[in-house]
Motif scaffolding. Structure first.
Motif, PDB file in Angstrom:
ATOM      1  N   THR A   1       0.779  -1.092   0.006  1.00 41.05           N
ATOM      2  CA  THR A   1      -0.109   0.066  -0.024  1.00 41.05           C
ATOM      3  C   THR A   1       0.571   1.301  -0.097  1.00 41.05           C
ATOM      4  O   THR A   1       0.161   2.268  -0.245  1.00 41.05           O
ATOM      5  N   ASP A   2       2.129   1.094   0.307  1.00 43.92           N
ATOM      6  CA  ASP A   2       2.903   2.322   0.397  1.00 43.92           C
ATOM      7  C   ASP A   2       4.369   1.931   0.286  1.00 43.92           C
ATOM      8  O   ASP A   2       4.732   0.984   0.786  1.00 43.92           O
ATOM      9  N   VAL A   3       5.117   3.096  -0.108  1.00 49.03           N
ATOM     10  CA  VAL A   3       6.546   2.976  -0.129  1.00 49.03           C
ATOM     11  C   VAL A   3       7.279   4.201   0.406  1.00 49.03           C
ATOM     12  O   VAL A   3       6.692   5.329   0.054  1.00 49.03           O
ATOM     13  N   GLN A   4       7.924   4.336   1.348  1.00 46.89           N
ATOM     14  CA  GLN A   4       8.681   5.573   2.162  1.00 46.89           C
ATOM     15  C   GLN A   4      10.091   5.525   1.789  1.00 46.89           C
ATOM     16  O   GLN A   4      11.007   4.465   1.942  1.00 46.89           O
ATOM     17  N   ASN A   5      10.493   6.754   1.450  1.00 46.28           N
ATOM     18  CA  ASN A   5      11.922   7.099   1.549  1.00 46.28           C
ATOM     19  C   ASN A   5      11.803   8.590   1.360  1.00 46.28           C
ATOM     20  O   ASN A   5      11.111   9.277   0.523  1.00 46.28           O
ATOM     21  N   PRO A   6      12.851   9.314   2.231  1.00 39.89           N
ATOM     22  CA  PRO A   6      12.515  10.785   2.420  1.00 39.89           C
ATOM     23  C   PRO A   6      13.060  11.359   0.955  1.00 39.89           C
ATOM     24  O   PRO A   6      12.716  12.731   0.853  1.00 39.89           O
ATOM     25  N   HIS A   7      13.715  10.900   0.154  1.00 41.97           N
ATOM     26  CA  HIS A   7      14.187  11.259  -1.020  1.00 41.97           C
ATOM     27  C   HIS A   7      13.123  11.569  -2.267  1.00 41.97           C
ATOM     28  O   HIS A   7      13.644  12.215  -3.144  1.00 41.97           O
ATOM     29  N   PHE A   8      12.337  10.404  -2.245  1.00 39.11           N
ATOM     30  CA  PHE A   8      11.509  10.198  -3.598  1.00 39.11           C
ATOM     31  C   PHE A   8      10.397  10.334  -3.477  1.00 39.11           C
ATOM     32  O   PHE A   8       9.633   9.842  -2.228  1.00 39.11           O
ATOM     33  N   THR A   9       9.576  10.375  -4.489  1.00 39.27           N
ATOM     34  CA  THR A   9       7.989  10.263  -4.603  1.00 39.27           C
ATOM     35  C   THR A   9       7.959   8.992  -5.310  1.00 39.27           C
ATOM     36  O   THR A   9       8.374   8.876  -6.623  1.00 39.27           O
ATOM     37  N   PHE A  10       7.097   8.016  -5.005  1.00 36.48           N
ATOM     38  CA  PHE A  10       6.842   6.695  -5.569  1.00 36.48           C
ATOM     39  C   PHE A  10       5.474   6.903  -6.229  1.00 36.48           C
ATOM     40  O   PHE A  10       4.415   7.557  -5.739  1.00 36.48           O
ATOM     41  N   SER A  11       5.230   6.032  -7.348  1.00 34.43           N
ATOM     42  CA  SER A  11       3.888   5.592  -7.750  1.00 34.43           C
ATOM     43  C   SER A  11       3.880   4.276  -8.588  1.00 34.43           C
ATOM     44  O   SER A  11       4.858   3.899  -8.746  1.00 34.43           O
ATOM     45  N   ASP A  12       2.721   4.024  -8.829  1.00 34.39           N
ATOM     46  CA  ASP A  12       2.350   2.774  -9.504  1.00 34.39           C
ATOM     47  C   ASP A  12       3.024   1.482  -8.951  1.00 34.39           C
ATOM     48  O   ASP A  12       3.669   0.650  -9.668  1.00 34.39           O
ATOM     49  N   THR A  13       3.279   1.637  -7.611  1.00 33.44           N
ATOM     50  CA  THR A  13       3.776   0.641  -6.904  1.00 33.44           C
ATOM     51  C   THR A  13       2.893  -0.853  -7.063  1.00 33.44           C
ATOM     52  O   THR A  13       1.584  -0.728  -6.784  1.00 33.44           O
ATOM     53  N   THR A  14       3.509  -1.710  -7.132  1.00 33.42           N
ATOM     54  CA  THR A  14       2.669  -3.100  -7.223  1.00 33.42           C
ATOM     55  C   THR A  14       3.601  -4.286  -6.923  1.00 33.42           C
ATOM     56  O   THR A  14       4.822  -4.559  -7.142  1.00 33.42           O
ATOM     57  N   LEU A  15       2.828  -5.349  -6.208  1.00 33.38           N
ATOM     58  CA  LEU A  15       3.569  -6.564  -5.716  1.00 33.38           C
ATOM     59  C   LEU A  15       3.424  -7.594  -6.795  1.00 33.38           C
ATOM     60  O   LEU A  15       2.318  -7.815  -7.472  1.00 33.38           O
ATOM     61  N   ILE A  16       4.553  -8.160  -7.318  1.00 30.14           N
ATOM     62  CA  ILE A  16       4.451  -8.967  -8.463  1.00 30.14           C
ATOM     63  C   ILE A  16       4.995 -10.336  -7.980  1.00 30.14           C
ATOM     64  O   ILE A  16       6.196 -10.708  -7.523  1.00 30.14           O
ATOM     65  N   GLN A  17       4.268 -11.613  -8.534  1.00 25.76           N
ATOM     66  CA  GLN A  17       4.769 -12.862  -8.010  1.00 25.76           C
ATOM     67  C   GLN A  17       5.760 -13.342  -9.213  1.00 25.76           C
ATOM     68  O   GLN A  17       5.362 -12.903 -10.332  1.00 25.76           O
ATOM     69  N   LYS A  18       6.661 -13.884  -8.976  1.00 24.74           N
ATOM     70  CA  LYS A  18       7.702 -14.414 -10.050  1.00 24.74           C
ATOM     71  C   LYS A  18       7.043 -15.483 -10.889  1.00 24.74           C
ATOM     72  O   LYS A  18       6.160 -16.114 -10.165  1.00 24.74           O
ATOM     73  N   SER A  19       7.461 -15.803 -11.855  1.00 25.15           N
ATOM     74  CA  SER A  19       6.984 -16.947 -12.622  1.00 25.15           C
ATOM     75  C   SER A  19       8.103 -18.115 -12.741  1.00 25.15           C
ATOM     76  O   SER A  19       9.048 -18.159 -12.694  1.00 25.15           O
ATOM     77  N   THR A  20       7.613 -19.176 -13.062  1.00 21.27           N
ATOM     78  CA  THR A  20       8.327 -20.369 -13.215  1.00 21.27           C
ATOM     79  C   THR A  20       8.760 -20.386 -14.534  1.00 21.27           C
ATOM     80  O   THR A  20       9.659 -21.292 -14.748  1.00 21.27           O
ATOM     81  N   VAL A  21       8.088 -19.745 -15.427  1.00 20.94           N
ATOM     82  CA  VAL A  21       8.565 -19.942 -16.927  1.00 20.94           C
ATOM     83  C   VAL A  21       8.925 -18.330 -17.387  1.00 20.94           C
ATOM     84  O   VAL A  21       8.013 -17.558 -17.029  1.00 20.94           O
TER      85      VAL A  21
END
Length: 230
Positions: free
Chosen positions: A108-128
């Motif tokens: 739901t959120d990424v924090q770092n004082p130096h950057f502004t983040f967008s389009d953050t997504t959790l992606i599952q790796k694939s077997t192929v």
């Protein structure tokens, strides 16, 4: 009455079966205490950044380690800590620490004082390899939003190679070997003929998110979102 109730019960059972075929977020398999097999994709920018859409990919490794990939910053690796059951805090990666917040097994959120983040997504790796055999086309943009390349192509072979073209015809201009990241991303550390340049391509929701770092005459990082050519 029984003949009326029986079809109703069948309908309830059918709905229950449909729910099992469509896993909820709680059934996706992501475990914040063991996130190996997942990656976080995000874009970031900052007032002094060379791009308005840097791609950053965080890869969860065994032993509570995390590795980053991008076209701009060097790949780095560090430890991370799970805090409070819903937050991951990294040790410095490329000089900066990151805080990831999760809810219902989604980021739901990424924090770092130096950057502004967008389009953050959790992606599952694939077997192929999800890129192999696919072609993507789109526009490359400069930081100010003007178009650098009107027609740009990436054609992925099955041997961790990608053919690249900036021509409208799509005729191959160069072929690169890439590092396969989780079978959904391709990282070219050194572009052929321009060893200080690099690029990254990540498959997100069926589209190819791309960055290219150009070191000619000073650092420039171009970005784009490409569609698959079918």
């Amino acid at each position: 009455m029984k003949t009326k109730i029986f079809p109703f019960l069948l309908a309830i059972l059918a709905l229950s079966a449909c729910k099992k075929d469509d896993p909820s977020e709680e059934e996706t398999g992501f475990d914040i205490n063991n996130p190996e097999g997942y990656m976080i994709f995000t874009k970031y920018t900052c007032p002094d950044c060379y791009s308005s859409n840097y791609i950053y990919l965080f890869d969860f490794l065994p032993g509570k380690r995390i590795r980053t990939y991008s076209s701009y910053l060097a790949t780095s690796e560090a430890d991370y800590t799970v805090v409070g059951g819903n937050t991951i805090v990294t040790d410095p990666l490329g000089g900066f620490s990151y805080t990831f917040t999760f809810a219902n097994r989604r980021i739901t959120d990424v924090q770092n004082p130096h950057f502004t983040f967008s389009d953050t997504t959790l992606i599952q790796k694939s077997t192929v390899n999800q890129l192999a055999g696919k072609t993507f086309k789109g526009k490359y943009y400069r930081k100010d939003g003007t178009v650098l390349h009107e027609n740009f192509w990436y054609r992925f072979a099955g041997d961790n190679k990608v053919e690249v073209s900036a021509l409208a015809s799509g005729i191959t201009q160069r072929t690169e070997s890439y590092v396969n990241v989780g079978n959904i991303a391709a990282w070219v550390k050194s572009v052929s003929g321009a060893n200080t340049d690099s690029e990254i391509m990540v498959l997100v929701d069926g589209k190819l998110e791309v960055n290219y770092r150009d070191q000619t005459g000073g650092v420039k990082v171009y970005h784009g979102t490409f569609d698959e050519v079918k």
